[in-house]
Design a protein around this motif. Structure first.
Motif, PDB file in Angstrom:
ATOM      1  N   VAL A 158     -85.074 124.784 -36.894  1.00  0.00           N
ATOM      2  CA  VAL A 158     -84.696 123.367 -36.747  1.00  0.00           C
ATOM      3  C   VAL A 158     -85.812 122.657 -35.997  1.00  0.00           C
ATOM      4  O   VAL A 158     -86.193 123.089 -34.898  1.00  0.00           O
ATOM      5  N   LEU A 159     -86.326 121.583 -36.583  1.00  0.00           N
ATOM      6  CA  LEU A 159     -87.352 120.804 -35.887  1.00  0.00           C
ATOM      7  C   LEU A 159     -86.672 119.875 -34.891  1.00  0.00           C
ATOM      8  O   LEU A 159     -85.754 119.134 -35.268  1.00  0.00           O
ATOM      9  N   VAL A 160     -87.105 119.938 -33.639  1.00  0.00           N
ATOM     10  CA  VAL A 160     -86.509 119.050 -32.627  1.00  0.00           C
ATOM     11  C   VAL A 160     -87.620 118.371 -31.840  1.00  0.00           C
ATOM     12  O   VAL A 160     -88.737 118.883 -31.754  1.00  0.00           O
ATOM     13  N   GLU A 161     -87.278 117.225 -31.276  1.00  0.00           N
ATOM     14  CA  GLU A 161     -88.260 116.484 -30.488  1.00  0.00           C
ATOM     15  C   GLU A 161     -88.460 117.165 -29.133  1.00  0.00           C
ATOM     16  O   GLU A 161     -87.517 117.674 -28.545  1.00  0.00           O
ATOM     17  N   ASP A 162     -89.709 117.106 -28.659  1.00  0.00           N
ATOM     18  CA  ASP A 162     -90.022 117.681 -27.350  1.00  0.00           C
ATOM     19  C   ASP A 162     -90.931 116.707 -26.621  1.00  0.00           C
ATOM     20  O   ASP A 162     -92.097 116.589 -27.003  1.00  0.00           O
ATOM     21  N   PRO A 163     -90.466 115.956 -25.620  1.00  0.00           N
ATOM     22  CA  PRO A 163     -89.157 116.066 -24.990  1.00  0.00           C
ATOM     23  C   PRO A 163     -88.041 115.563 -25.900  1.00  0.00           C
ATOM     24  O   PRO A 163     -88.285 114.739 -26.780  1.00  0.00           O
ATOM     25  N   ASP A 181     -89.453 121.099 -23.485  1.00  0.00           N
ATOM     26  CA  ASP A 181     -89.127 122.492 -23.756  1.00  0.00           C
ATOM     27  C   ASP A 181     -90.416 123.316 -23.800  1.00  0.00           C
ATOM     28  O   ASP A 181     -90.747 124.017 -22.855  1.00  0.00           O
ATOM     29  N   LYS A 182     -91.196 123.182 -24.886  1.00  0.00           N
ATOM     30  CA  LYS A 182     -92.421 123.990 -25.017  1.00  0.00           C
ATOM     31  C   LYS A 182     -93.671 123.159 -24.704  1.00  0.00           C
ATOM     32  O   LYS A 182     -94.704 123.710 -24.353  1.00  0.00           O
ATOM     33  N   GLN A 183     -93.583 121.832 -24.885  1.00  0.00           N
ATOM     34  CA  GLN A 183     -94.770 121.000 -24.663  1.00  0.00           C
ATOM     35  C   GLN A 183     -95.031 120.869 -23.162  1.00  0.00           C
ATOM     36  O   GLN A 183     -94.099 120.956 -22.367  1.00  0.00           O
ATOM     37  N   PRO A 184     -96.340 120.657 -22.791  1.00  0.00           N
ATOM     38  CA  PRO A 184     -96.626 120.500 -21.354  1.00  0.00           C
ATOM     39  C   PRO A 184     -95.862 119.301 -20.796  1.00  0.00           C
ATOM     40  O   PRO A 184     -95.994 118.191 -21.333  1.00  0.00           O
ATOM     41  N   PRO A 185     -95.044 119.506 -19.777  1.00  0.00           N
ATOM     42  CA  PRO A 185     -94.194 118.404 -19.304  1.00  0.00           C
ATOM     43  C   PRO A 185     -94.969 117.343 -18.545  1.00  0.00           C
ATOM     44  O   PRO A 185     -95.945 117.643 -17.875  1.00  0.00           O
ATOM     45  N   ARG A 186     -94.516 116.103 -18.683  1.00  0.00           N
ATOM     46  CA  ARG A 186     -95.026 115.037 -17.823  1.00  0.00           C
ATOM     47  C   ARG A 186     -94.041 114.856 -16.679  1.00  0.00           C
ATOM     48  O   ARG A 186     -92.841 115.074 -16.835  1.00  0.00           O
ATOM     49  N   ILE A 224     -94.059 114.529 -29.157  1.00  0.00           N
ATOM     50  CA  ILE A 224     -93.775 113.094 -29.338  1.00  0.00           C
ATOM     51  C   ILE A 224     -95.002 112.308 -28.894  1.00  0.00           C
ATOM     52  O   ILE A 224     -95.635 112.686 -27.911  1.00  0.00           O
ATOM     53  N   ASP A 225     -95.335 111.250 -29.611  1.00  0.00           N
ATOM     54  CA  ASP A 225     -96.285 110.291 -29.044  1.00  0.00           C
ATOM     55  C   ASP A 225     -95.692 108.885 -29.193  1.00  0.00           C
ATOM     56  O   ASP A 225     -94.496 108.767 -29.510  1.00  0.00           O
ATOM     57  N   ARG A 226     -96.506 107.866 -29.001  1.00  0.00           N
ATOM     58  CA  ARG A 226     -95.928 106.511 -28.996  1.00  0.00           C
ATOM     59  C   ARG A 226     -95.336 106.102 -30.340  1.00  0.00           C
ATOM     60  O   ARG A 226     -94.586 105.133 -30.423  1.00  0.00           O
ATOM     61  N   GLN A 227     -95.711 106.814 -31.392  1.00  0.00           N
ATOM     62  CA  GLN A 227     -95.093 106.527 -32.707  1.00  0.00           C
ATOM     63  C   GLN A 227     -93.941 107.473 -32.981  1.00  0.00           C
ATOM     64  O   GLN A 227     -93.483 107.616 -34.106  1.00  0.00           O
ATOM     65  N   GLY A 228     -93.500 108.176 -31.951  1.00  0.00           N
ATOM     66  CA  GLY A 228     -92.335 109.054 -32.100  1.00  0.00           C
ATOM     67  C   GLY A 228     -92.719 110.470 -32.499  1.00  0.00           C
ATOM     68  O   GLY A 228     -93.818 110.957 -32.185  1.00  0.00           O
ATOM     69  N   ARG A 255     -94.012 113.701 -34.031  1.00  0.00           N
ATOM     70  CA  ARG A 255     -95.324 113.934 -34.646  1.00  0.00           C
ATOM     71  C   ARG A 255     -95.175 114.677 -35.980  1.00  0.00           C
ATOM     72  O   ARG A 255     -95.312 115.891 -36.052  1.00  0.00           O
ATOM     73  N   THR A 256     -94.912 113.908 -37.034  1.00  0.00           N
ATOM     74  CA  THR A 256     -94.725 114.529 -38.349  1.00  0.00           C
ATOM     75  C   THR A 256     -95.970 115.310 -38.765  1.00  0.00           C
ATOM     76  O   THR A 256     -95.874 116.348 -39.416  1.00  0.00           O
ATOM     77  N   ASP A 257     -97.159 114.808 -38.340  1.00  0.00           N
ATOM     78  CA  ASP A 257     -98.392 115.511 -38.721  1.00  0.00           C
ATOM     79  C   ASP A 257     -98.370 116.930 -38.164  1.00  0.00           C
ATOM     80  O   ASP A 257     -98.707 117.896 -38.846  1.00  0.00           O
ATOM     81  N   ALA A 258     -97.917 117.065 -36.898  1.00  0.00           N
ATOM     82  CA  ALA A 258     -97.898 118.393 -36.275  1.00  0.00           C
ATOM     83  C   ALA A 258     -96.820 119.252 -36.904  1.00  0.00           C
ATOM     84  O   ALA A 258     -96.981 120.457 -37.069  1.00  0.00           O
ATOM     85  N   ALA A 259     -95.694 118.645 -37.263  1.00  0.00           N
ATOM     86  CA  ALA A 259     -94.531 119.440 -37.667  1.00  0.00           C
ATOM     87  C   ALA A 259     -94.567 119.867 -39.123  1.00  0.00           C
ATOM     88  O   ALA A 259     -94.384 121.036 -39.445  1.00  0.00           O
TER      89      ALA A 259
END
Ligand SMILES: Cc1ncc(COP(=O)(O)O)c(C=O)c1O
Length: 496
Positions: free
Chosen positions: A222-227, A459-464, A248-252, A254-258
């Protein structure tokens, strides 16, 4: 342990502890029943031991004979004792397996109840925060004091009368509410649906559980947003799904990554109108990419539209579902945030092809929800109260957000930087990189604040590092009071 009663001779004295027990337990016959039942189950009154006659016991315990007789009848009816004609009452011989044990302690061979693997899985995932209504600056709390309680009471009372006309078993929900929701979504959210596609759930959390159980097999990705929203972790884990974190980036999202790496994912769970918690909106280009991916792969997208009604710079954005042509998007909306967190009413809008399978599953899973709150909400919506409350709250929350931004800029100009978003019920404020947002939020919690650390949602992405601060439920005085409590904590962690 010695049996308190000789098997043949009734020892009335063994009942005297009953007299020392609290006499407040009412009714008395129930107290005496419980007392004898416990002694039989613990083995203190062994199988075949003789009980005192009802007359004897009534005298000893200063109870009426009828009370004791009633207790003996109940014990006999439930199989604890048997009455032998002309001889008296005896503990049933069938209870001979009952070994004496220390009172209140389980027998040595009593095993702890075995839980399923799901319990272990749930222990491994991020625990959810508990909300205390007294906390200030909670992120997802509506202005509860502004809720039109009197009008709501009228709707509840009306629903009580309407129940007699309800056919009872509507797995998908009360038709009156489903039709109100469909009309509202068509008019305001650019959603294309008729009421047959609307399924009422007990909170969108239940909607996710139901949808995941229909769409995922163990091992499916399941693809989920992080954060993203941690409330779905348990629902994915329950069905053996595997979460794949997408940055996630400012455009929500990241379909390119996923989409290039995860062609084999079965489902995407996203918050396109306002990413939770950062507040970014999914761009049109990415919406179209995501829909293309889902159609080509035969996958579903779950669109969690948790609070997009509160967009302050214009009308709510068109939902992703509206772009889809009713094929692969399941739209999820909730009344928890708009109306009241304890409403526990939410809905899924299903693509037409999924209506029948979901209806069938719902019949087996819980048979649908109680009709009373659904009918009340349907009436509340039909009288226009829902949309007028929404309009009022949109204005109020906009003012409250402006006030929070102003006060934060004044008080924490060096430490908290607002992450802009076009609406919602909370703001995200970034702390200087490397600051310990979890420690700050924990101390804030001890001071009665419901502020959340931004890093918790990663979750997995480096947290801010940052703080998620709710404003919708709080007036200016409450916002001031919350920020005054936060000030020493921030100054301690990030001196200026
Ligand atoms: C992003 C998001 N989705 C879903 C929900 C769950 O809503 P419900 O109370 O309807 O289960 C919440 C709750 O606040 C939320 O923040």
């Amino acid at each position: 342990m010695q049996a308190l009663v000789d098997k043949k001779q009734p020892h009335s004295e063994s009942f005297t502890p009953f007299l020392q027990q609290s006499t407040t337990q009412r009714p008395r016959y129930r107290a005496l029943f419980n007392y004898i039942q416990q002694r039989i189950l613990s083995g203190e009154l062994p199988a075949e031991s003789r009980l005192p006659s009802s007359r004897e016991l009534a005298e000893l315990l200063s109870l009426s004979r009828n009370t004791v007789k009633q207790v003996y009848e109940m014990l006999q009816a439930e199989g604890y004792i048997e009455t032998r004609h002309g001889d008296g009452s005896y503990v049933s011989p069938q209870l001979s397996l009952n070994q004496p044990t220390e009172q209140n302690s389980p027998a040595a061979d009593t095993k702890a109840v075995r839980l399923s693997a799901m319990n272990e899985q749930l222990e491994q995932i991020r625990p959810l925060y508990h909300q205390h209504p007294q906390q200030l600056l909670l992120p997802a709390i509506a202005a509860l004091d502004q809720f039109p309680w009197q009008q709501w009471q009228r709707s509840v009372s009306y629903a009580g009368k309407q129940m007699k006309f309800s056919s009872g078993r509507n797995f998908m929900g009360e038709p009156a509410l489903r039709s109100q929701i469909a009309a509202y979504l068509n008019a305001t959210r650019g959603i294309r649906c008729d009421m047959q596609q609307v399924m009422i759930c007990s909170g969108s959390q239940q909607g996710m559980q139901l949808a995941f159980s229909m769409l995922l097999d163990p091992g499916d990705k399941v693809l989920v947003e992080d954060p993203g929203f941690p409330g779905i972790d348990g629902a994915i884990s329950n069905v053996g799904g595997i979460k794949v974190s997408v940055p996630i980036d400012r455009q929500g999202f990241r379909t390119d990554a996923a989409l290039s790496d995860q062609q084999d994912a079965r489902l995407a769970f996203i918050t396109p109108s306002r990413n939770f918690p950062l507040g970014f909106t999914l761009s049109l280009e990415r919406r179209l990419q995501l829909l293309k991916w889902a159609r080509e792969q035969g996958c579903c997208i779950i669109e969690d539209d948790y609070d997009s009604e509160f967009r302050f710079d214009g009308p709510p954005l068109t939902a992703l579902q509206g772009l889809d042509g009713e094929h692969c998007v399941i739209y999820s909306g909730t009344f928890s945030r708009i109306l009241h967190p304890s409403m526990r009413l939410a809905y899924l809008v299903l693509p037409p092809a999924l209506v029948e399978p979901f209806n069938r599953m719902r019949g087996f899973m819980d048979g649908g929800l109680s009709s009373l709150p659904q009918l009340a909400l349907a009436d509340f919506m039909a009288r226009g109260l829902f949309t007028s409350h929404l309009r009022r709250m949109r204005k109020l929350y906009k003012t409250r957000r402006s006030y929070l931004l102003l006060r934060i800029a004044e008080t924490f100009s060096q430490q908290l930087i607002w992450e802009p978003s076009d609406g919602g019920m909370h703001g995200v404020f970034l702390l200087p990189p490397g600051s310990d947002d979890k420690a700050i939020a924990e101390q804030a919690m001890n001071e009665g604040l419901g502020i959340r650390p931004l890093s918790y949602y990663y979750d997995k992405q480096p947290p801010r590092s940052g703080l998620v601060i709710g404003f919708a439920g709080y007036n200016e005085a409450q916002i001031d009071s919350g920020l005054a409590r936060l000030k020493p904590i921030i100054e301690h962690h990030i001196p200026t």
